[in-house]
Design an enzyme around this catalytic site. Structure first.
Site, short mmCIF file in Angstrom:
data_model
loop_
_atom_site.label_atom_id
_atom_site.label_comp_id
_atom_site.label_asym_id
_atom_site.label_seq_id
_atom_site.Cartn_x
_atom_site.Cartn_y
_atom_site.Cartn_z
CB SER A 102 -0.95 -0.05 1.20
OG SER A 102 -1.92 0.95 1.15
CG ASP A 247 -2.71 3.72 -1.40
OD1 ASP A 247 -3.38 3.67 -2.45
OD2 ASP A 247 -2.93 2.98 -0.43
CG ASP A 249 -2.91 -0.92 -2.53
OD1 ASP A 249 -2.95 0.25 -2.10
OD2 ASP A 249 -3.47 -1.88 -1.95
CG ASP A 251 -6.03 0.42 -0.66
OD1 ASP A 251 -5.29 1.42 -0.60
OD2 ASP A 251 -6.02 -0.47 0.22
#
Length: 454
Positions: A102, A247, A249, A251
Protein backbone atom coordinates in the site's frame (compact mmCIF):
# COMPACT_ATOMS: atom_id res chain seq x y z
CA UNK A 1 3.55 -16.06 19.03
CA UNK A 2 2.68 -12.81 17.25
CA UNK A 3 -0.16 -12.93 14.74
CA UNK A 4 1.02 -12.81 11.12
CA UNK A 5 -2.04 -11.01 9.82
CA UNK A 6 -2.40 -7.36 10.79
CA UNK A 7 -5.20 -4.93 10.02
CA UNK A 8 -4.59 -5.32 6.27
CA UNK A 9 -2.99 -8.68 5.62
CA UNK A 10 0.64 -9.69 6.16
CA UNK A 11 3.09 -6.83 5.78
CA UNK A 12 6.76 -6.13 6.46
CA UNK A 13 10.23 -5.79 5.00
CA UNK A 14 10.37 -7.92 1.85
CA UNK A 15 12.84 -10.81 2.03
CA UNK A 16 13.06 -10.43 5.83
CA UNK A 17 9.57 -10.24 7.34
CA UNK A 18 7.89 -11.51 4.18
CA UNK A 19 10.02 -14.02 2.29
CA UNK A 20 9.42 -16.07 -0.84
CA UNK A 21 9.15 -19.20 1.30
CA UNK A 22 6.51 -17.54 3.46
CA UNK A 23 4.57 -16.31 0.42
CA UNK A 24 4.59 -19.81 -1.06
CA UNK A 25 3.54 -21.36 2.25
CA UNK A 26 0.72 -18.87 2.76
CA UNK A 27 -0.52 -19.56 -0.77
CA UNK A 28 -0.64 -23.30 -0.09
CA UNK A 29 -2.40 -22.64 3.22
CA UNK A 30 -4.93 -20.33 1.57
CA UNK A 31 -5.68 -23.00 -1.03
CA UNK A 32 -6.28 -25.59 1.69
CA UNK A 33 -8.68 -23.30 3.56
CA UNK A 34 -10.52 -21.40 0.83
CA UNK A 35 -11.14 -24.18 -1.69
CA UNK A 36 -14.44 -25.88 -0.94
CA UNK A 37 -14.20 -29.66 -0.47
CA UNK A 38 -15.86 -31.44 -3.36
CA UNK A 39 -15.90 -28.25 -5.41
CA UNK A 40 -14.16 -27.64 -8.71
CA UNK A 41 -11.58 -30.24 -9.64
CA UNK A 42 -9.40 -27.25 -10.50
CA UNK A 43 -10.26 -24.27 -8.31
CA UNK A 44 -9.28 -20.87 -9.74
CA UNK A 45 -7.43 -17.94 -8.18
CA UNK A 46 -6.26 -14.54 -9.42
CA UNK A 47 -2.91 -13.07 -8.40
CA UNK A 48 -1.87 -9.42 -8.79
CA UNK A 49 0.71 -7.00 -7.44
CA UNK A 50 1.76 -3.38 -7.29
CA UNK A 51 4.93 -2.38 -9.20
CA UNK A 52 7.48 -2.58 -6.37
CA UNK A 53 10.48 -4.75 -7.25
CA UNK A 54 9.96 -7.40 -4.58
CA UNK A 55 6.49 -8.05 -5.94
CA UNK A 56 8.03 -9.89 -8.85
CA UNK A 57 9.55 -12.71 -6.81
CA UNK A 58 6.81 -12.71 -4.16
CA UNK A 59 4.02 -13.03 -6.73
CA UNK A 60 6.00 -15.78 -8.46
CA UNK A 61 6.18 -17.61 -5.13
CA UNK A 62 2.44 -17.22 -4.57
CA UNK A 63 1.68 -18.47 -8.08
CA UNK A 64 3.98 -21.47 -7.51
CA UNK A 65 2.35 -22.27 -4.18
CA UNK A 66 -1.16 -22.11 -5.58
CA UNK A 67 -0.39 -24.19 -8.67
CA UNK A 68 1.39 -26.79 -6.54
CA UNK A 69 -1.80 -27.02 -4.47
CA UNK A 70 -3.89 -27.77 -7.56
CA UNK A 71 -5.21 -24.26 -8.15
CA UNK A 72 -5.41 -22.83 -11.67
CA UNK A 73 -3.90 -19.35 -11.53
CA UNK A 74 -4.54 -16.27 -13.64
CA UNK A 75 -1.63 -13.91 -13.00
CA UNK A 76 -3.06 -10.50 -13.96
CA UNK A 77 0.14 -8.56 -13.26
CA UNK A 78 0.22 -4.97 -12.01
CA UNK A 79 -3.26 -3.67 -11.24
CA UNK A 80 -4.80 -1.77 -8.30
CA UNK A 81 -5.94 -3.81 -5.33
CA UNK A 82 -9.62 -2.91 -5.97
CA UNK A 83 -9.22 -4.10 -9.57
CA UNK A 84 -8.17 -7.52 -8.30
CA UNK A 85 -11.11 -7.57 -5.88
CA UNK A 86 -13.53 -6.61 -8.65
CA UNK A 87 -12.18 -9.27 -11.00
CA UNK A 88 -12.31 -11.98 -8.32
CA UNK A 89 -15.96 -11.04 -7.84
CA UNK A 90 -17.01 -10.84 -11.48
CA UNK A 91 -14.97 -13.78 -12.78
CA UNK A 92 -16.30 -16.25 -10.23
CA UNK A 93 -12.79 -17.09 -9.01
CA UNK A 94 -12.49 -18.99 -5.75
CA UNK A 95 -10.18 -16.36 -4.27
CA UNK A 96 -7.44 -13.85 -5.07
CA UNK A 97 -4.08 -12.80 -3.66
CA UNK A 98 -2.65 -9.27 -3.83
CA UNK A 99 1.04 -8.47 -3.26
CA UNK A 100 1.30 -4.89 -2.04
CA UNK A 101 2.37 -2.82 0.95
CA UNK A 102 0.00 0.00 0.00
CA UNK A 103 1.47 3.35 1.13
CA UNK A 104 4.58 1.81 2.75
CA UNK A 105 8.07 2.53 1.38
CA UNK A 106 9.42 0.46 -1.52
CA UNK A 107 11.47 -2.04 0.56
CA UNK A 108 8.28 -3.29 2.26
CA UNK A 109 5.70 -5.57 0.77
CA UNK A 110 2.56 -7.34 1.86
CA UNK A 111 0.13 -10.11 1.05
CA UNK A 112 -3.63 -9.87 1.35
CA UNK A 113 -6.22 -12.43 0.41
CA UNK A 114 -9.66 -11.89 -1.08
CA UNK A 115 -12.35 -14.53 -0.72
CA UNK A 116 -14.87 -15.57 -3.37
CA UNK A 117 -16.89 -12.46 -4.18
CA UNK A 118 -13.88 -10.15 -3.81
CA UNK A 119 -14.13 -9.45 -0.08
CA UNK A 120 -11.27 -9.37 2.41
CA UNK A 121 -11.05 -12.31 4.78
CA UNK A 122 -12.61 -11.95 8.25
CA UNK A 123 -10.24 -12.25 11.22
CA UNK A 124 -11.37 -15.77 12.06
CA UNK A 125 -10.69 -17.05 8.54
CA UNK A 126 -7.26 -15.38 8.54
CA UNK A 127 -6.57 -17.23 11.78
CA UNK A 128 -7.41 -20.54 10.10
CA UNK A 129 -5.12 -19.72 7.16
CA UNK A 130 -2.32 -18.77 9.54
CA UNK A 131 -2.76 -21.98 11.52
CA UNK A 132 -2.65 -24.03 8.31
CA UNK A 133 0.51 -22.17 7.29
CA UNK A 134 2.25 -22.86 10.60
CA UNK A 135 1.23 -26.52 10.56
CA UNK A 136 2.45 -27.03 6.98
CA UNK A 137 1.13 -29.71 4.71
CA UNK A 138 -1.83 -28.79 2.52
CA UNK A 139 -2.94 -30.00 -0.90
CA UNK A 140 -0.16 -31.64 -2.95
CA UNK A 141 -1.71 -33.14 -6.09
CA UNK A 142 0.27 -34.83 -8.85
CA UNK A 143 -0.02 -35.35 -12.58
CA UNK A 144 -2.93 -33.66 -14.30
CA UNK A 145 -4.29 -32.51 -10.93
CA UNK A 146 -1.67 -29.77 -10.48
CA UNK A 147 -2.72 -26.22 -11.24
CA UNK A 148 -2.02 -24.45 -14.52
CA UNK A 149 -0.75 -20.87 -14.80
CA UNK A 150 -1.78 -18.22 -17.31
CA UNK A 151 -0.51 -14.65 -17.51
CA UNK A 152 1.52 -12.20 -19.53
CA UNK A 153 1.11 -8.69 -20.99
CA UNK A 154 -2.14 -9.46 -22.79
CA UNK A 155 -3.73 -10.80 -19.61
CA UNK A 156 -2.59 -7.72 -17.67
CA UNK A 157 -3.96 -5.38 -20.36
CA UNK A 158 -7.27 -7.21 -20.44
CA UNK A 159 -7.55 -6.92 -16.64
CA UNK A 160 -6.89 -3.17 -16.82
CA UNK A 161 -9.38 -2.72 -19.67
CA UNK A 162 -12.09 -4.60 -17.80
CA UNK A 163 -11.53 -2.53 -14.66
CA UNK A 164 -11.59 0.79 -16.54
CA UNK A 165 -14.83 -0.18 -18.30
CA UNK A 166 -16.36 -1.05 -14.95
CA UNK A 167 -15.36 2.29 -13.42
CA UNK A 168 -16.81 4.26 -16.33
CA UNK A 169 -20.07 2.33 -16.04
CA UNK A 170 -20.53 3.70 -12.50
CA UNK A 171 -20.28 7.37 -13.50
CA UNK A 172 -23.59 9.11 -12.63
CA UNK A 173 -23.47 11.34 -15.72
CA UNK A 174 -21.94 8.75 -18.01
CA UNK A 175 -18.70 8.94 -20.07
CA UNK A 176 -17.80 12.49 -21.03
CA UNK A 177 -19.68 14.02 -18.09
CA UNK A 178 -16.49 15.40 -16.51
CA UNK A 179 -15.84 17.70 -19.47
CA UNK A 180 -14.67 21.12 -18.32
CA UNK A 181 -12.90 19.89 -15.19
CA UNK A 182 -9.10 19.93 -14.96
CA UNK A 183 -7.60 17.36 -12.60
CA UNK A 184 -4.03 16.67 -11.53
CA UNK A 185 -3.57 13.02 -10.54
CA UNK A 186 -0.56 11.72 -8.58
CA UNK A 187 -0.29 7.97 -9.13
CA UNK A 188 2.51 7.46 -6.57
CA UNK A 189 4.46 5.56 -9.25
CA UNK A 190 2.17 2.72 -8.27
CA UNK A 191 -0.61 0.51 -9.51
CA UNK A 192 -2.84 3.46 -10.43
CA UNK A 193 -0.41 4.65 -13.10
CA UNK A 194 -1.96 2.79 -16.03
CA UNK A 195 -5.60 3.24 -15.06
CA UNK A 196 -6.42 6.39 -13.06
CA UNK A 197 -5.33 8.99 -15.67
CA UNK A 198 -6.96 6.91 -18.38
CA UNK A 199 -10.35 6.58 -16.70
CA UNK A 200 -10.46 10.28 -15.81
CA UNK A 201 -9.64 11.23 -19.40
CA UNK A 202 -12.23 8.83 -20.83
CA UNK A 203 -14.75 10.36 -18.43
CA UNK A 204 -14.12 13.71 -20.11
CA UNK A 205 -11.76 15.47 -17.72
CA UNK A 206 -8.61 17.29 -18.74
CA UNK A 207 -5.87 15.33 -16.97
CA UNK A 208 -2.40 16.35 -15.85
CA UNK A 209 -0.50 13.30 -14.60
CA UNK A 210 2.44 13.21 -12.20
CA UNK A 211 4.40 10.28 -10.75
CA UNK A 212 3.02 7.69 -13.17
CA UNK A 213 6.30 6.10 -14.31
CA UNK A 214 6.88 3.12 -11.99
CA UNK A 215 10.28 1.45 -12.23
CA UNK A 216 9.95 -0.93 -9.28
CA UNK A 217 11.99 1.33 -7.00
CA UNK A 218 10.19 4.69 -6.97
CA UNK A 219 6.78 3.70 -5.59
CA UNK A 220 5.58 6.13 -2.88
CA UNK A 221 8.95 7.91 -3.03
CA UNK A 222 8.11 11.50 -2.12
CA UNK A 223 4.76 11.24 -3.87
CA UNK A 224 1.25 9.90 -3.53
CA UNK A 225 -1.28 10.13 -0.72
CA UNK A 226 1.36 10.35 2.02
CA UNK A 227 3.17 13.27 0.33
CA UNK A 228 0.63 15.85 -0.84
CA UNK A 229 3.22 18.56 -1.54
CA UNK A 230 3.81 17.67 -5.22
CA UNK A 231 0.14 17.37 -6.18
CA UNK A 232 -0.63 20.61 -4.33
CA UNK A 233 2.13 22.43 -6.20
CA UNK A 234 0.95 21.00 -9.52
CA UNK A 235 -2.66 22.05 -8.92
CA UNK A 236 -1.58 25.61 -8.18
CA UNK A 237 0.91 25.73 -11.07
CA UNK A 238 -1.61 24.45 -13.64
CA UNK A 239 -4.66 26.22 -12.26
CA UNK A 240 -6.44 22.89 -11.94
CA UNK A 241 -9.83 22.43 -10.31
CA UNK A 242 -8.76 19.48 -8.18
CA UNK A 243 -5.83 17.23 -7.40
CA UNK A 244 -6.05 13.51 -6.58
CA UNK A 245 -3.36 11.47 -4.84
CA UNK A 246 -3.32 7.68 -4.69
CA UNK A 247 -1.19 5.31 -2.66
CA UNK A 248 0.90 2.45 -4.07
CA UNK A 249 -1.97 0.04 -4.70
CA UNK A 250 -4.67 2.67 -5.37
CA UNK A 251 -7.10 1.52 -2.71
CA UNK A 252 -7.22 5.03 -1.29
CA UNK A 253 -7.50 8.58 -2.53
CA UNK A 254 -6.89 11.98 -0.97
CA UNK A 255 -7.53 15.27 -2.72
CA UNK A 256 -6.48 18.91 -2.97
CA UNK A 257 -8.85 21.72 -3.89
CA UNK A 258 -8.11 24.53 -6.37
CA UNK A 259 -6.65 26.72 -3.61
CA UNK A 260 -4.25 23.99 -2.47
CA UNK A 261 -6.17 22.92 0.63
CA UNK A 262 -5.81 19.25 1.54
CA UNK A 263 -9.03 17.22 1.49
CA UNK A 264 -8.99 14.08 3.63
CA UNK A 265 -11.15 10.97 3.62
CA UNK A 266 -13.63 12.43 6.10
CA UNK A 267 -14.36 15.35 3.81
CA UNK A 268 -14.53 13.10 0.75
CA UNK A 269 -17.00 10.83 2.54
CA UNK A 270 -19.15 13.82 3.47
CA UNK A 271 -19.30 15.01 -0.15
CA UNK A 272 -20.12 11.56 -1.54
CA UNK A 273 -22.61 10.79 1.24
CA UNK A 274 -24.61 13.93 0.49
CA UNK A 275 -24.39 13.16 -3.24
CA UNK A 276 -25.98 9.77 -2.62
CA UNK A 277 -28.62 11.34 -0.40
CA UNK A 278 -29.53 13.90 -3.04
CA UNK A 279 -29.91 11.11 -5.61
CA UNK A 280 -32.10 9.09 -3.25
CA UNK A 281 -29.43 6.37 -2.98
CA UNK A 282 -28.32 6.74 0.66
CA UNK A 283 -29.78 3.71 2.40
CA UNK A 284 -31.25 4.58 5.82
CA UNK A 285 -29.49 7.97 5.56
CA UNK A 286 -26.43 6.28 7.09
CA UNK A 287 -22.66 6.66 6.74
CA UNK A 288 -20.18 4.13 8.16
CA UNK A 289 -16.83 5.47 9.38
CA UNK A 290 -14.10 4.34 11.75
CA UNK A 291 -13.32 5.59 15.23
CA UNK A 292 -10.46 7.63 13.75
CA UNK A 293 -12.77 9.93 11.79
CA UNK A 294 -12.80 13.52 12.98
CA UNK A 295 -15.61 14.59 15.30
CA UNK A 296 -16.29 17.34 12.77
CA UNK A 297 -17.58 14.71 10.34
CA UNK A 298 -20.07 13.36 12.88
CA UNK A 299 -21.28 16.87 13.72
CA UNK A 300 -21.67 17.70 10.01
CA UNK A 301 -23.66 14.54 9.37
CA UNK A 302 -25.90 15.27 12.38
CA UNK A 303 -26.69 18.68 10.93
CA UNK A 304 -27.56 17.03 7.60
CA UNK A 305 -29.76 14.38 9.20
CA UNK A 306 -27.35 11.53 8.46
CA UNK A 307 -26.62 8.81 11.03
CA UNK A 308 -22.96 7.84 11.44
CA UNK A 309 -22.08 4.28 12.47
CA UNK A 310 -18.55 3.74 13.86
CA UNK A 311 -16.31 0.69 13.35
CA UNK A 312 -12.78 -0.35 14.18
CA UNK A 313 -9.89 0.85 12.02
CA UNK A 314 -9.55 -0.88 8.65
CA UNK A 315 -11.66 -0.76 5.52
CA UNK A 316 -12.61 -4.42 5.89
CA UNK A 317 -14.37 -3.59 9.19
CA UNK A 318 -16.14 -0.77 7.40
CA UNK A 319 -17.18 -3.22 4.69
CA UNK A 320 -18.41 -5.77 7.24
CA UNK A 321 -20.64 -3.11 8.79
CA UNK A 322 -21.85 -1.98 5.37
CA UNK A 323 -22.78 -5.52 4.43
CA UNK A 324 -24.47 -6.18 7.77
CA UNK A 325 -26.57 -3.02 7.56
CA UNK A 326 -27.07 -2.92 3.82
CA UNK A 327 -25.76 0.66 3.75
CA UNK A 328 -24.43 2.66 0.82
CA UNK A 329 -21.12 4.25 1.82
CA UNK A 330 -18.35 4.02 4.37
CA UNK A 331 -14.68 4.73 4.74
CA UNK A 332 -11.72 6.05 6.64
CA UNK A 333 -10.07 9.41 7.21
CA UNK A 334 -6.99 8.00 5.44
CA UNK A 335 -8.87 8.00 2.14
CA UNK A 336 -10.23 4.46 1.93
CA UNK A 337 -13.81 4.88 0.75
CA UNK A 338 -16.13 1.95 0.05
CA UNK A 339 -19.11 2.26 -2.28
CA UNK A 340 -20.73 -1.20 -2.09
CA UNK A 341 -22.92 -0.62 -5.13
CA UNK A 342 -19.76 -0.54 -7.23
CA UNK A 343 -16.90 -2.12 -5.26
CA UNK A 344 -16.17 -4.81 -2.71
CA UNK A 345 -13.34 -2.91 -1.03
CA UNK A 346 -11.85 0.58 -0.79
CA UNK A 347 -11.22 1.93 -4.30
CA UNK A 348 -9.18 5.11 -4.74
CA UNK A 349 -9.76 5.43 -8.48
CA UNK A 350 -13.52 5.01 -8.08
CA UNK A 351 -13.50 7.53 -5.22
CA UNK A 352 -11.68 10.16 -7.25
CA UNK A 353 -13.97 9.61 -10.22
CA UNK A 354 -17.10 10.11 -8.12
CA UNK A 355 -15.67 13.15 -6.37
CA UNK A 356 -15.23 14.83 -9.76
CA UNK A 357 -18.70 13.64 -10.76
CA UNK A 358 -20.17 15.51 -7.80
CA UNK A 359 -18.33 18.67 -8.83
CA UNK A 360 -19.61 18.28 -12.39
CA UNK A 361 -23.25 17.65 -11.50
CA UNK A 362 -23.45 20.54 -9.00
CA UNK A 363 -21.16 23.04 -10.72
CA UNK A 364 -19.62 23.71 -7.29
CA UNK A 365 -15.94 23.84 -6.41
CA UNK A 366 -14.37 21.20 -4.20
CA UNK A 367 -13.66 23.87 -1.57
CA UNK A 368 -17.35 24.74 -1.49
CA UNK A 369 -18.48 21.11 -1.32
CA UNK A 370 -16.10 20.18 1.52
CA UNK A 371 -17.10 23.23 3.56
CA UNK A 372 -19.88 21.13 5.09
CA UNK A 373 -17.25 19.61 7.41
CA UNK A 374 -15.60 21.85 9.98
CA UNK A 375 -12.72 19.70 11.18
CA UNK A 376 -11.77 19.94 14.83
CA UNK A 377 -8.04 20.19 15.57
CA UNK A 378 -6.76 16.63 15.96
CA UNK A 379 -3.52 15.63 17.68
CA UNK A 380 -2.07 12.13 17.39
CA UNK A 381 0.79 10.94 19.61
CA UNK A 382 2.39 7.54 18.99
CA UNK A 383 3.79 6.06 22.20
CA UNK A 384 6.40 3.38 21.49
CA UNK A 385 8.15 0.90 23.76
CA UNK A 386 5.07 -0.01 25.81
CA UNK A 387 2.93 -3.09 26.39
CA UNK A 388 0.03 -2.29 24.07
CA UNK A 389 -1.90 -5.37 25.21
CA UNK A 390 -2.71 -3.64 28.54
CA UNK A 391 -4.02 -0.42 27.00
CA UNK A 392 -7.65 -1.41 27.46
CA UNK A 393 -7.38 -2.83 30.98
CA UNK A 394 -5.11 -0.59 33.09
CA UNK A 395 -7.40 1.11 35.62
CA UNK A 396 -5.28 4.22 36.16
CA UNK A 397 -4.93 4.79 32.42
CA UNK A 398 -8.65 4.32 31.83
CA UNK A 399 -9.35 6.76 34.65
CA UNK A 400 -7.09 9.35 33.02
CA UNK A 401 -8.96 8.90 29.75
CA UNK A 402 -12.30 9.39 31.51
CA UNK A 403 -11.01 12.57 33.16
CA UNK A 404 -9.86 13.89 29.79
CA UNK A 405 -13.23 13.15 28.21
CA UNK A 406 -15.02 15.06 30.98
CA UNK A 407 -12.64 17.97 30.50
CA UNK A 408 -13.29 18.13 26.74
CA UNK A 409 -17.06 17.69 26.96
CA UNK A 410 -19.09 17.63 23.74
CA UNK A 411 -16.55 19.70 21.82
CA UNK A 412 -13.78 17.11 21.97
CA UNK A 413 -12.92 13.44 21.94
CA UNK A 414 -10.26 10.99 23.16
CA UNK A 415 -9.26 7.74 21.50
CA UNK A 416 -6.64 5.35 22.87
CA UNK A 417 -5.81 2.64 20.34
CA UNK A 418 -3.13 -0.06 20.22
CA UNK A 419 -1.70 -0.27 16.70
CA UNK A 420 -2.68 -3.35 14.75
CA UNK A 421 0.60 -3.42 12.80
CA UNK A 422 3.23 -1.78 15.04
CA UNK A 423 4.39 -2.09 18.70
CA UNK A 424 2.85 1.18 19.87
CA UNK A 425 -0.22 2.83 21.36
CA UNK A 426 -1.84 5.75 19.55
CA UNK A 427 -3.25 8.60 21.63
CA UNK A 428 -5.65 10.73 19.61
CA UNK A 429 -7.30 13.86 21.00
CA UNK A 430 -9.68 16.31 19.33
CA UNK A 431 -10.65 19.64 20.84
CA UNK A 432 -11.92 23.05 19.83
CA UNK A 433 -8.37 24.44 19.91
CA UNK A 434 -5.07 22.83 18.91
CA UNK A 435 -3.24 23.85 22.10
CA UNK A 436 -5.91 22.22 24.24
CA UNK A 437 -5.81 19.01 22.19
CA UNK A 438 -2.00 18.90 22.34
CA UNK A 439 -1.95 19.41 26.10
CA UNK A 440 -4.45 16.64 26.76
CA UNK A 441 -2.68 14.27 24.34
CA UNK A 442 0.71 14.89 25.94
CA UNK A 443 -0.67 14.26 29.44
CA UNK A 444 -2.30 11.00 28.37
CA UNK A 445 0.85 9.91 26.52
CA UNK A 446 2.82 10.37 29.75
CA UNK A 447 0.32 8.15 31.59
CA UNK A 448 0.63 5.52 28.85
CA UNK A 449 4.43 5.52 29.18
CA UNK A 450 4.23 5.24 32.96
CA UNK A 451 1.51 2.61 33.23
CA UNK A 452 2.36 0.42 30.23
CA UNK A 453 6.14 0.44 30.55
CA UNK A 454 7.77 -2.84 29.56
Amino acid sequence: MARLFGTDGVRGLANVDLTADMALGLAVAAASVLVEPGGNAHPRALVARDPRASGEFLSAAVVAGLASAGVDVLDIGVVPTPALAHLVDTSGADFGVMLSASHNPMPDNGLKIFARGGTKLPDDVEDVVERAYREGGGRRPTGAAVGRVHGGPDVEQDAQDTYVAHLLSTLPGGPGSLKGLHVVVDCANGAASAVSPRVLAEAGARVTTIFAAPDGLNINDGCGSTHLGPVTAAVLAHGADIGLAHDGDADRCLAVDARGNAVDGDQIMAVLTLALRDRGQLTDDTLVATVMSNLGLRLAMQREGVTMVETGVGDRYVLEALNAGGWSIGGEQSGHVVLPAHATTGDGVLTGLHLLARMAETGRSLEDLTGVVQRLPQVLVNVRGVDKSRAGSDAELLGAVADAERELGETGRVLLRPSGTEPLVRVMVEAAHTDHAQGVADRLADVVRKRLAL
